[in-house]
Design an enzyme around this catalytic site. Structure first.
Site, short mmCIF file in Angstrom:
data_model
loop_
_atom_site.label_atom_id
_atom_site.label_comp_id
_atom_site.label_asym_id
_atom_site.label_seq_id
_atom_site.Cartn_x
_atom_site.Cartn_y
_atom_site.Cartn_z
N ASN A 1 0.85 -1.19 0.00
CA ASN A 1 0.00 0.00 0.00
C ASN A 1 0.88 1.23 0.00
OD1 ASN A 1 -2.79 1.30 0.44
ND2 ASN A 1 -1.55 2.25 2.05
N TYR B 1 0.23 10.25 4.30
CA TYR B 1 -0.08 10.53 5.70
C TYR B 1 0.92 11.57 6.20
CZ TYR B 1 -1.73 5.75 4.78
OH TYR B 1 -2.30 4.64 4.21
N ARG B 2 0.44 12.67 6.71
CA ARG B 2 1.34 13.73 7.15
C ARG B 2 2.27 13.22 8.25
NH1 ARG B 2 -3.59 16.33 10.28
NH2 ARG B 2 -2.97 15.96 12.44
N TRP C 1 -1.41 7.99 10.28
CA TRP C 1 -2.40 7.20 9.54
C TRP C 1 -3.62 7.00 10.43
CZ3 TRP C 1 2.17 3.57 8.57
CH2 TRP C 1 2.54 2.88 9.71
N GLU D 1 -1.41 0.72 -5.72
CA GLU D 1 -1.12 2.10 -6.15
C GLU D 1 0.03 2.16 -7.14
OE1 GLU D 1 -3.37 2.37 -2.35
OE2 GLU D 1 -1.58 1.24 -2.97
N ASP E 1 -5.25 22.01 9.03
CA ASP E 1 -5.61 20.94 8.09
C ASP E 1 -6.51 21.42 6.96
OD1 ASP E 1 -5.76 18.28 7.09
OD2 ASP E 1 -5.58 17.54 9.12
#
Length: 493
Positions: free
Chosen positions: A182, A186-187, A200, A246, A295
């Site tokens: 995967n 994710y920051r 995550w 992906e 955000d």
């Protein structure tokens, strides 16, 4: 068109007049954000920005910073190697039409088969440009000036952020049981020179992989890539169904297989042409407070505990460019990525909902909060059928408000949709409220991850929908009158 490096993409933007080069020194602490935010909110998303002298803690970084590289319809199309993202939707539609699927699961299966047929499978290589320079963390030969996260031009985006954040990381993980790969975005809040948070959320595949490592009490290998072909980042942000890799999807987008190279210190393969690779691990059970962070909701998200990523190596190209983005009050760069996702996967939605004409996520809804859908209505309560179906599809479960209109309404014209919403609905009759999972970043629900969603049927009402009058006709001028006035206006110019 596949880009051999992120630098090649930047060159293409420059040649197309889509890039502004910023030669003056600009601090990564708030100032790049302020500059980029103004650009993103200018007409049609402004231009991509390349900061050639980013300043980190008073020192010039050796790596330029690129931002807003996909923040317009033209640039997102260029990132994916097409004149328009609609071309990709047409390619997907052709794959789906090769053998008409009978349901959504079969459709996704056929889509995956089609991608395989297009030879998008990744290839293994022994070395890559991403490892031209290798810095192993903790290497005793590195000396006092050892390379670390402090050497990267990582932004502090907003005044009350908890620190600097890596905002466009492609996080590579693997299921320890099935081996399934995967890649997600994710920051990552930088805690110090060797550790970051790994944000995550509970619904994400990365978190699911992490849970399985935790259950096995095994250290979880994680690789983070930055840069390379922009198709990688787009694929990592796309709402792909489980089982659609992906990296495979990125190969389909770029019409060329992705070459994967093994990391130096962990057992994870990454694209060989990316600009940076952060190698490391997440230790089961280790958590630290993360945040606040300005955000995509336009608000700061709260401080919460998240896993800790430990760095074991940083590798990079000699000519590496640091890619980043910012999120905040819309419109921002992320709107164009989300809009492209909807347009590209519209054929898949139409496969499951034959009545669906068009769909969009307006920027004011910051992705999940607002969805406009137009349908060809044939029977009573069809709008509600579509709403509930969408709420059951992957990340569409987070859609807080869904507005369904008739096919003659342009869902991309927010003013027209609001007109139909106000004119065609009776609140008691034409709305529904359900309980559903909510976006972890949505601060409005009483409890995190759990909330309510609302649907509006703004279509014309049919017999059987508790409407007992004749539905009125929408005002419209005749074609003849419109053409005559067109001629008259030309004569007066």
């Amino acid at each position: 068109m596949a880009y051999g490096s992120f630098g090649k993409f930047i060159e293409a933007l420059d040649q197309a007049g889509e890039l502004k080069r910023i030669a003056v020194p600009v601090d990564t602490d708030l100032l790049i954000t302020e500059w980029a935010d103004r650009e993103m909110k200018s007409p049609n998303g402004g231009k991509a920005l390349l900061f050639e002298q980013p300043i980190v803690d008073g020192k010039k970084s050796e790596f330029p910073v690129a931002i807003n590289t996909m923040g317009s319809p033209k640039r997102i199309s260029m990132a994916l190697g097409r004149e328009s993202v609609d071309e990709i939707a047409q390619e997907i539609q052709l794959i789906l039409k090769a053998k008409p699927p009978t349901d959504l699961r079969e459709g996704w299966s056929l889509l995956k088969q089609g991608i395989h047929l297009l030879q998008a499978r990744p290839k293994s290589v022994k070395e890559g440009a991403c490892q031209e320079i290798v810095h192993k963390i903790g290497d005793s030969n590195a000396g006092a000036e050892a390379f670390s996260l402090a050497d990267l031009p990582i932004l502090k985006c907003w005044p009350k952020d908890g620190g600097r954040f890596i905002t466009l990381p492609n996080v590579h993980t693997r299921d320890p049981e099935t081996g399934a790969r995967n890649v997600g975005v994710y920051r990552m809040q930088v805690f110090d020179e060797r550790t970051t948070a790994m944000h995550w959320q509970i619904h994400k595949v990365g978190a699911r992989h992490g849970k399985r490592y935790y259950e096995r009490n095994e250290r979880m290998p994680v690789a983070v890539t930055l840069g390379g072909d922009p198709a990688y980042s787009f694929a990592a942000t796309a709402p792909l169904p489980d089982g659609l890799d992906e990296i495979l999807f990125a190969g389909f987008l770029r019409k060329k297989s992705v070459e994967l190279v093994p990391c130096k210190t962990i057992d994870v393969d990454v694209p060989a042409d990316v600009d940076f690779v952060l190698e490391g691990y997440v230790q089961p059970g280790e958590m630290r407070p993360e945040g606040p962070f300005g955000d995509h909701t336009g608000y700061y998200t709260a401080v919460e505990d998240y896993p800790v990523f430990h760095l074991t190596a940083i590798t990079h190209r000699r000519d590496a460019i640091y890619p980043t983005t910012i999120v905040g009050v819309p419109p921002m760069e992320d709107f164009y990525l989300g809009d492209a996702c909807v347009r590209i996967f519209l054929p898949v939605f139409k496969m499951n909902f034959p009545e669906l004409v068009d769909m969009t996520l307006p920027p004011e809804g910051v992705f999940h909060n607002l969805v406009f859908v137009s349908i060809r209505k044939q029977y009573p309560y069809q709008a509600f059928k579509v709403m509930h179906g969408l709420w059951g599809m992957g990340q569409m479960m987070f859609s807080k408000y869904i507005v369904v209109v008739d096919e003659d309404c342009d869902v991309h014209d927010t003013s027209e949709v609001l007109f139909r919403l106000c004119a065609n609905t009776d609140p008691a009759r034409d709305t529904t409220i359900i309980k559903n999972p909510s976006d972890s970043l949505d601060h409005a629900p009483t409890e995190q991850n759990i909330g309510s969603h609302m649907g509006f049927d703004a279509t014309r009402k049919l017999p059987g929908e508790n409407y007992h009058r004749q539905w009125p006709e929408l005002l419209k001028m005749t074609d003849e009158a419109s053409k005559l006035v067109d001629v008259l206006q030309k004569e007066t110019r």
